[in-house]
Design a protein around this motif. Structure first.
Motif, PDB file in Angstrom:
ATOM      1  N   MET A   1       0.869  -1.240  -0.025  1.00 27.52           N
ATOM      2  CA  MET A   1       0.052  -0.035  -0.171  1.00 27.52           C
ATOM      3  C   MET A   1       0.775   1.225  -0.072  1.00 27.52           C
ATOM      4  SD  MET A   1      -2.319   1.137   2.991  1.00 27.52           S
ATOM      5  CE  MET A   1      -1.781   2.937   3.481  1.00 27.52           C
ATOM      6  N   SER A   2       2.012   1.291   0.465  1.00 27.64           N
ATOM      7  CA  SER A   2       2.983   2.434   0.738  1.00 27.64           C
ATOM      8  C   SER A   2       4.349   2.120   0.812  1.00 27.64           C
ATOM      9  CB  SER A   2       2.625   2.956   2.265  1.00 27.64           C
ATOM     10  OG  SER A   2       3.302   4.079   2.278  1.00 27.64           O
ATOM     11  N   TRP A   8       4.164   2.274  12.085  1.00 27.54           N
ATOM     12  CA  TRP A   8       3.767   3.634  11.903  1.00 27.54           C
ATOM     13  C   TRP A   8       3.398   4.030  13.514  1.00 27.54           C
ATOM     14  CZ3 TRP A   8      -0.273   3.081   7.797  1.00 27.54           C
ATOM     15  CH2 TRP A   8       0.294   2.797   6.590  1.00 27.54           C
ATOM     16  N   VAL A  23       1.121   1.440  14.773  1.00 30.55           N
ATOM     17  CA  VAL A  23       0.365   0.729  13.726  1.00 30.55           C
ATOM     18  C   VAL A  23       1.091  -0.394  12.931  1.00 30.55           C
ATOM     19  CG1 VAL A  23      -1.112   1.253  11.824  1.00 30.55           C
ATOM     20  CG2 VAL A  23      -1.250   2.794  13.759  1.00 30.55           C
ATOM     21  N   SER A  25       0.041  -2.418  10.682  1.00 27.75           N
ATOM     22  CA  SER A  25      -0.694  -3.027   9.363  1.00 27.75           C
ATOM     23  C   SER A  25      -1.712  -1.828   9.091  1.00 27.75           C
ATOM     24  CB  SER A  25      -1.186  -4.201   9.327  1.00 27.75           C
ATOM     25  OG  SER A  25      -2.355  -4.433  10.225  1.00 27.75           O
ATOM     26  N   PRO A  26      -1.641  -1.476   7.903  1.00 28.46           N
ATOM     27  CA  PRO A  26      -2.764  -0.207   7.443  1.00 28.46           C
ATOM     28  C   PRO A  26      -4.155  -0.827   7.973  1.00 28.46           C
ATOM     29  CG  PRO A  26      -1.346  -0.813   5.804  1.00 28.46           C
ATOM     30  CD  PRO A  26      -0.957  -1.765   6.686  1.00 28.46           C
ATOM     31  N   GLY A  27      -4.821   0.435   8.582  1.00 26.20           N
ATOM     32  CA  GLY A  27      -6.322   0.001   8.945  1.00 26.20           C
ATOM     33  C   GLY A  27      -6.339  -0.732  10.484  1.00 26.20           C
ATOM     34  N   ALA A 308      -4.226   7.145  13.745  1.00 24.07           N
ATOM     35  CA  ALA A 308      -3.934   5.705  12.760  1.00 24.07           C
ATOM     36  C   ALA A 308      -4.684   5.747  11.220  1.00 24.07           C
ATOM     37  CB  ALA A 308      -4.148   4.794  13.607  1.00 24.07           C
ATOM     38  N   ALA A 309      -6.111   6.062  11.550  1.00 22.82           N
ATOM     39  CA  ALA A 309      -6.938   6.171  10.412  1.00 22.82           C
ATOM     40  C   ALA A 309      -6.718   7.279   9.418  1.00 22.82           C
ATOM     41  CB  ALA A 309      -8.316   6.577  10.625  1.00 22.82           C
ATOM     42  N   THR A 312      -3.455   6.119   7.442  1.00 27.76           N
ATOM     43  CA  THR A 312      -3.978   5.011   6.447  1.00 27.76           C
ATOM     44  C   THR A 312      -4.433   5.730   5.194  1.00 27.76           C
ATOM     45  OG1 THR A 312      -4.198   3.348   8.135  1.00 27.76           O
ATOM     46  CG2 THR A 312      -5.302   3.061   6.002  1.00 27.76           C
ATOM     47  N   GLN A 313      -5.304   6.777   5.476  1.00 26.96           N
ATOM     48  CA  GLN A 313      -6.206   7.431   4.592  1.00 26.96           C
ATOM     49  C   GLN A 313      -4.997   8.119   3.789  1.00 26.96           C
ATOM     50  OE1 GLN A 313      -9.838   9.356   5.438  1.00 26.96           O
ATOM     51  NE2 GLN A 313      -9.015  11.403   4.161  1.00 26.96           N
ATOM     52  N   THR A 316      -2.771   5.798   1.755  1.00 24.77           N
ATOM     53  CA  THR A 316      -3.281   5.060   0.566  1.00 24.77           C
ATOM     54  C   THR A 316      -3.588   6.115  -0.529  1.00 24.77           C
ATOM     55  OG1 THR A 316      -4.500   3.776   2.118  1.00 24.77           O
ATOM     56  CG2 THR A 316      -5.544   4.069  -0.042  1.00 24.77           C
TER      57      THR A 316
END
Length: 326
Positions: A1-2, A8, A23, A25-27, A308-309, A312-313, A316
């Motif tokens: 994804m990145s 993170w 974090v 993993s993403p999400g 965290a959200a 991820t956003q 992404t």
């Protein structure tokens, strides 16, 4: 994804405490959450280094989102109630972004459910513009607007608007505060931890009784003290009017959420108070406001969830732009 390596780092830096998490993993929800006393560290980079060594096994994060209780401008921050300021680049993390603490709280809203929230009236939350406000050391306000790919937070300084008072007793309180030197009584002057103490003293003057020296914690815990009980009652009523004003200003049909450090300690008293009645008490727009749900956030670290959200956003979206055809 990145291209930014996991884990993170996410952080929520307040005037008293610095909260951190990782974090993986993403999400995913933040892990290895730890709370450090801000006063124990001279700078934000020092606090981050202490967290990574003492609580995260010395990992080197590939990205970070830091929410701070104070003004931010680009990569620069300045804490309002802690002598920390500088650039997020000073952390030495490959990708680092700043949010205001209530921006992060706003971003958390779509990710809160079930036991994270206590309903305070109105229908079930719907999709649409959301608002969050909360009394703590100060009074924070932010909005959240649906966007094409996720959500966009809207920071603001709504806590500094003029305090919304309706009843004769509240007008007398404002007169007392004027006499005590507050030429412009802002919402934050009564709707905050320090505001509870100020409100307690003013009510004592209105009632013509003595006011012992108390803290905000004393006021919310002394259930058998009539002046403390009245202070909480007035606090919740004015908070309802303030929340209704925020809902109208932002068009927050997706819900109004209450956060901050004060309210989770008095959940049952907020529910039993005039909060919701005052929230809806705007002539000609009662039907509009009655259709807006209100909820109290009781999740333990919602700003970390929001940070965290947001990472991820944002990451992404960066990846999407990288791989979209020109």
């Amino acid at each position: 994804m990145s291209s930014f390596a996991l884990p993170w780092l996410v952080a929520d830096i307040g005037g008293t405490n610095a909260r951190f998490g990782l974090v993986t993993s993403p999400g995913a929800a933040p892990e290895r959450v730890a709370v450090l006393a801000g006063a124990d560290h001279a700078t934000l980079p020092e606090a981050v280094a202490a967290y990574l060594v003492d609580h995260a096994g010395g990992v080197r994060p590939g990205a970070a989102c830091v929410a701070v209780a104070g003004p931010i401008e680009g990569e620069s921050y300045r804490l309002t109630n802690l002598p920390w300021q500088g650039s997020v680049r000073d952390l030495g993390i490959p990708y680092a972004v700043l949010l205001n603490d209530f921006e992060a709280l706003a971003v958390s809203l779509p990710h809160l459910s079930g036991d994270d929230l206590v309903p305070l009236g109105g229908p079930a939350p719907a999709h649409g513009v959301k608002a969050v406000l909360g009394p703590g050391t100060g009074l924070g306000v932010a909005g959240l607007v649906p966007a094409e790919h996720g959500w966009t937070p809207i920071p603001g300084e709504g806590g500094h608007v003029t305090v919304p008072v309706l009843e004769a007793r509240e007008l007398e309180i404002v007169r007392v505060l004027h006499a005590q030197g507050l030429t412009h009584v802002q919402a934050e002057h009564v709707l905050s931890g320090p505001g509870l103490v100020r409100l307690h003293r003013a009510l004592a003057a209105v009632n013509g009784v003595g006011a012992p020296e108390v803290t905000a914690s004393d006021i919310v815990s002394r259930l058998d003290d009539s002046l403390c009980a009245e202070t909480v009652e007035v606090f919740c009523a004015i908070l309802g009017s303030f929340a209704g004003n925020v809902a109208l200003t932002l068009g927050a049909r997706g819900g109004v959420y209450l956060g901050g450090g004060v309210l989770p300690r008095i959940v049952d008293r907020v529910r039993a108070s005039d909060f919701r009645a005052r929230f809806e008490a705007t002539p000609n727009l009662t039907d509009y406001l009655s259709a807006i749900p209100t909820s109290l956030i009781v999740a333990p670290q919602p700003a970390l969830t929001g940070a965290a959200a947001w990472l991820t956003q944002v990451l992404t979206q960066q990846t999407r732009k990288t791989y979209e055809p020109a």
